[in-house]
Design a protein around this motif. Structure first.
Motif, short mmCIF file in Angstrom:
data_model
loop_
_atom_site.label_atom_id
_atom_site.label_comp_id
_atom_site.label_asym_id
_atom_site.label_seq_id
_atom_site.Cartn_x
_atom_site.Cartn_y
_atom_site.Cartn_z
N ASN A 7 73.51 34.63 45.44
CA ASN A 7 74.27 34.74 46.68
C ASN A 7 73.33 34.81 47.88
N VAL A 8 73.41 33.80 48.77
CA VAL A 8 72.60 33.78 49.99
C VAL A 8 73.54 33.51 51.17
N PRO A 9 73.90 34.54 51.93
CA PRO A 9 74.79 34.34 53.07
C PRO A 9 74.20 33.36 54.09
N GLU A 10 75.07 32.59 54.69
CA GLU A 10 74.61 31.60 55.67
C GLU A 10 74.31 32.23 57.02
N ARG A 11 75.00 33.30 57.35
CA ARG A 11 74.83 33.87 58.69
C ARG A 11 74.89 35.41 58.63
N ASN A 12 74.37 36.00 59.69
CA ASN A 12 74.42 37.45 59.85
C ASN A 12 75.85 37.93 60.07
N VAL A 13 76.14 39.13 59.62
CA VAL A 13 77.32 39.82 60.12
C VAL A 13 76.98 40.38 61.50
N GLU A 14 78.00 40.83 62.20
CA GLU A 14 77.83 41.28 63.59
C GLU A 14 76.83 42.43 63.68
N TYR A 15 76.86 43.35 62.73
CA TYR A 15 75.96 44.49 62.78
C TYR A 15 74.50 44.03 62.71
N VAL A 16 74.21 43.07 61.86
CA VAL A 16 72.83 42.58 61.73
C VAL A 16 72.41 41.86 63.01
N ASP A 17 73.34 41.16 63.65
CA ASP A 17 73.02 40.58 64.96
C ASP A 17 72.55 41.67 65.92
N GLY A 18 73.22 42.80 65.88
CA GLY A 18 72.84 43.92 66.75
C GLY A 18 71.47 44.48 66.39
N VAL A 19 71.17 44.55 65.09
CA VAL A 19 69.87 45.03 64.64
C VAL A 19 68.75 44.14 65.17
N GLU A 20 68.95 42.83 65.08
CA GLU A 20 67.90 41.91 65.53
C GLU A 20 67.82 41.87 67.06
N ALA A 21 68.96 41.98 67.73
CA ALA A 21 68.94 42.02 69.20
C ALA A 21 68.23 43.27 69.71
N ALA A 22 68.26 44.32 68.92
CA ALA A 22 67.57 45.56 69.30
C ALA A 22 66.06 45.43 69.21
N GLY A 23 65.59 44.35 68.60
CA GLY A 23 64.16 44.11 68.52
C GLY A 23 63.53 44.44 67.19
N PHE A 24 64.32 44.67 66.17
CA PHE A 24 63.78 44.91 64.84
C PHE A 24 63.41 43.59 64.18
N ASN A 25 62.39 43.62 63.34
CA ASN A 25 61.95 42.48 62.55
C ASN A 25 62.20 42.80 61.08
N ILE A 26 63.15 42.12 60.46
CA ILE A 26 63.57 42.42 59.09
C ILE A 26 62.49 41.98 58.10
N LEU A 27 62.03 42.94 57.30
CA LEU A 27 60.90 42.73 56.41
C LEU A 27 61.31 42.61 54.95
N GLY A 28 62.54 42.99 54.63
CA GLY A 28 63.00 42.92 53.25
C GLY A 28 64.21 43.80 53.04
N GLN A 29 64.57 43.97 51.76
CA GLN A 29 65.80 44.68 51.41
C GLN A 29 65.52 45.75 50.35
#
Length: 544
Positions: free
Chosen positions: A165-187
């Motif tokens: 399972n590989v989602p095509e797009r972010n959910v709204e919350y993740v958009d907020g995380v990235e807009a806040a300036g975080f750089n996602i490094l893994g899960q």
């Protein structure tokens, strides 16, 4: 006592006194491969590194490499995410350099603690030095729980059924995380589909508690909590559907917040809000959590106006209800109850009014309602697995024995029982609304036990009524709050003398009163600082 341990800053320990952990009293060293490693909080950093070559092998490094002159203590370990962002803006180092530092932290600590599932190192490297420095978090790396859609990254929920399972797009919350300036490094690791109380699964294995490797950190945000407690990241994402942002923080000595229902941006692919689950960060400092909260909360005003950034405590004095355990379903450990009584005394010393009050929820009825409600939601998973394999869920090989047998058992739950369970859960809203007519906050245990032994139960076991009760008992004080819609937090104020594991204090407020909890959290952080108290298996003591 910790006040005698030279590895910590004495100025921050004077407030802990008898409430602080005495790691030397840990009785469960049979689970640890080296006694010196669990005792290292009682040593200076130099004496630990000179005498613990064996400890290095436990964390996945060769002893020679661990002690080599090329290995250094992490100079950024004491910075929270807000502090790192400030230093990025000051150009003390680049986003790319910080990404490599965090990757090295993961490489050093994950072999011992197993908090990671999927890495996104190349993705983070590509984003480094492209994130605006005026973004609040300015490119600070972060880990996300492996139970939310991030465009282009796997979302496995730690189940074989979800590995592709590989989602095509972010959910709204993740958009907020990235807009806040975080750089996602893994899960980070969770139990399969969040179906159990111990962070363990057949795909990635068990996540270990950095305070005592023989113990778990509960679930389901277990991997995120461990990554923060070990100093790998100052903040990591979690979801809370029954206690997941409070239970692991309680067992790891970090701060965890569960916001009010529908307070945050949607974490669901269809843009809706789950009846129980919310998203928010786990952190070492209150200010990190409060800033991340302000940047990912919903701005719609429905159902609550935005809180914004809460920057410090208030002068308001609160009426606090100290929960007295009724012994239903499970009797809370005396050590956990004593920890809350000492925190109640702290609250009184700070000028708050405290009185004892019973836990308002019948835990036995709650356990049955919770089981029936969620059992009624498993039919769709059964159909999906059987449709994909042409075999029964037990024969499919795509689910663990525990979850597959849980699905089979759920077939016996009648529609009437499911409806009754949902009705009980819905009634928790007015029930807690009445409680908060009398009290500003409740103070309760996060869990009735300090932490579960790592392999007390495993995903290979068959579901049973006893296991169902085992799970419900450990969710006794957290799961009702999700269905009541209230905000709640776990604050690291006490430690177990027997296990050397932290014991969180559970503060709960009325729906919409998230600001009140953050203001109280700042006050408690000032009164009893926890930021510089580190787990034995953390990068405070291990060179990178």
């Amino acid at each position: 006592m910790l006040s005698q341990n030279r590895g910590y800053q004495a100025a921050n320990l004077s407030t802990f006194r008898a409430d602080a952990p005495s790691i030397k009293k840990c009785k469960d060293t049979k689970h640890l491969k080296v006694q010196g490693a669990i005792l290292m909080v009682g040593q200076t950093r130099r004496s630990f590194l000179k005498g613990s070559a064996a400890a290095a092998s436990v964390i996945g490094m060769r002893p020679v490499a661990a002690l080599a002159q090329t290995r250094r203590m992490d100079e950024l370990i004491d910075e929270d995410a807000t502090g790192l962002a400030e230093r990025l803006r000051a150009r003390e180092f680049t986003q790319a350099e910080l990404v490599e530092t965090f990757i090295r932290r993961i490489e050093v600590m994950n072999p011992a603690l197993n908090f990671m599932t999927n890495s996104a190192f190349d993705r983070a490297r590509l984003k480094a030095n492209t994130i605006p420095l005026d973004a609040p978090f300015a490119g600070v790396p972060i880990l996300m729980k492996d139970m939310i859609d991030i465009g282009g990254l796997p979302r496995t929920d730690e189940s074989r059924f979800m590995l592709s399972n590989v989602p095509e797009r972010n959910v709204e919350y993740v958009d907020g995380v990235e807009a806040a300036g975080f750089n996602i490094l893994g899960q980070t690791n969770v139990p399969e589909l969040a179906s159990f109380i111990i962070t363990n699964n057949d795909v990635f294995g068990a996540t270990k508690n950095p305070w005592n490797l023989g113990y778990s950190v509960f679930s389901s945000s277990g991997g995120s909590a461990v990554a923060v407690a070990a100093g790998v990241v100052p903040m990591a994402h979690g979801t809370d559907g029954a206690g997941s942002n409070r239970l692991p923080p309680s067992a790891t000595g970090i701060f965890g917040m569960k916001p009010s229902r529908r307070r945050m941006r949607s974490g669901e692919a269809n843009g809706t809000h789950d009846v129980a689950k919310t998203n928010q960060m786990l952190s070492r400092t209150v200010r990190d959590s409060a800033l991340a909260f302000s940047l990912t909360e919903s701005l719609s005003g429905d159902p609550f106006p935005p809180v914004g950034f809460v920057s410090g405590p208030s002068g308001r004095r609160l009426k606090v209800g100290l929960v007295v355990d009724d012994g239903k379903l499970i009797t809370t450990d005396p050590e956990v109850l004593e920890a809350q009584r000492k925190v109640a005394l702290l609250m009184q010393n700070l000028g708050h009014e405290v009185e004892e009050t019973p836990w308002p929820v019948d835990a036995n009825v709650m356990a049955n309602a919770y089981s029936n409600f969620f059992g009624g939601k498993l039919g769709a998973l059964k159909s999906a697995v059987e449709g994909a394999t042409g075999k029964s869920v037990m024969e499919s090989g795509l689910l663990t024995r525990f979850l597959a047998s849980n699905i089979e058992a759920s077939l016996e739950i009648s529609p009437e029982e499911i409806a009754e369970g949902r009705a009980f859960l819905d009634n928790l809203v007015p029930l807690f609304a009445d409680v908060f007519q009398k009290y500003d906050v409740l103070l309760a245990p996060v869990a009735p036990v300090v932490a579960p032994p790592l392999y007390e139960h495993t995903p290979d076991e068959l579901f049973s009524y006893e296991l169902s009760q085992y799970v419900a008992a450990r969710l006794k004080f957290t799961s009702p709050i999700n269905f009541a819609g209230c905000p709640a937090m776990s604050v690291p104020l006490s430690w177990s003398a027997d296990l050397g594991i932290p014991i969180g204090s559970h503060f709960i407020a009325a729906e919409g009163q998230d600001r009140l909890l953050y203001e109280l959290a700042y006050e408690l952080e000032e009164a009893r600082p926890w930021r510089n108290i580190w787990s034995p298996f953390s990068l405070k003591y291990v060179p990178v």
